[in-house]
Write a protein that holds these residues in place. Structure first.
Motif, PDB file in Angstrom:
ATOM      1  N   LEU A  20       4.662  -9.003   2.663  1.00 45.12           N
ATOM      2  CA  LEU A  20       3.475  -8.809   3.491  1.00 45.12           C
ATOM      3  C   LEU A  20       3.250  -7.310   3.638  1.00 45.12           C
ATOM      4  O   LEU A  20       4.090  -6.620   4.219  1.00 45.12           O
ATOM      5  CB  LEU A  20       3.678  -9.473   4.862  1.00 45.12           C
ATOM      6  N   PHE A  21       2.147  -6.805   3.106  1.00 42.00           N
ATOM      7  CA  PHE A  21       1.836  -5.372   3.105  1.00 42.00           C
ATOM      8  C   PHE A  21       2.957  -4.573   2.453  1.00 42.00           C
ATOM      9  O   PHE A  21       3.308  -3.486   2.894  1.00 42.00           O
ATOM     10  CB  PHE A  21       1.574  -4.854   4.521  1.00 42.00           C
ATOM     11  N   GLY A  22       3.558  -5.120   1.417  1.00 47.80           N
ATOM     12  CA  GLY A  22       4.629  -4.441   0.701  1.00 47.80           C
ATOM     13  C   GLY A  22       5.987  -4.548   1.372  1.00 47.80           C
ATOM     14  O   GLY A  22       6.972  -4.017   0.864  1.00 47.80           O
ATOM     15  N   MET A  23       6.062  -5.219   2.496  1.00 44.74           N
ATOM     16  CA  MET A  23       7.320  -5.360   3.226  1.00 44.74           C
ATOM     17  C   MET A  23       7.958  -6.699   2.841  1.00 44.74           C
ATOM     18  O   MET A  23       7.297  -7.734   2.916  1.00 44.74           O
ATOM     19  CB  MET A  23       7.044  -5.322   4.736  1.00 44.74           C
ATOM     20  N   PRO A  24       9.234  -6.704   2.439  1.00 44.19           N
ATOM     21  CA  PRO A  24       9.882  -7.966   2.067  1.00 44.19           C
ATOM     22  C   PRO A  24       9.914  -8.955   3.233  1.00 44.19           C
ATOM     23  O   PRO A  24       9.896  -8.586   4.403  1.00 44.19           O
ATOM     24  CB  PRO A  24      11.304  -7.545   1.697  1.00 44.19           C
ATOM     25  N   PHE A  25       9.959 -10.223   2.877  1.00 42.90           N
ATOM     26  CA  PHE A  25       9.968 -11.302   3.859  1.00 42.90           C
ATOM     27  C   PHE A  25      11.068 -11.118   4.893  1.00 42.90           C
ATOM     28  O   PHE A  25      10.864 -11.376   6.076  1.00 42.90           O
ATOM     29  CB  PHE A  25      10.147 -12.639   3.129  1.00 42.90           C
TER      30      PHE A  25
END
Length: 72
Positions: A20-25
């Motif tokens: 999400l927005f380049g942030m891992p789950f």
């Protein structure tokens, strides 16, 4: 108040996808868990802040009543 403890189930979110927005789950799921924990705590606080505390069923015993060494 048991709902926020689902965040302790690490195998549930120990992965990278979906991002999400380049942030891992793994990371954004923890942030969502914090927000849910804060929301649950706020709901419990708002639901219980106006309720009076319950009084003990009887007055506490006097120290003289507790002393078993004196015969009356």
């Amino acid at each position: 108040m048991i709902i926020p403890f689902w965040i302790l189930l690490t195998p549930l979110y120990n992965r990278e996808d979906p991002a999400l927005f380049g942030m891992p789950f793994f990371y954004w799921f923890q942030f969502v868990g914090i927000a849910i924990g804060v929301a649950c705590t706020t709901l419990v606080y708002l639901g219980t802040r106006n309720k009076p505390a319950t009084a003990p069923p009887s007055e506490p015993a006097d120290v003289d009543d507790l002393d078993g060494g004196n015969a009356r």
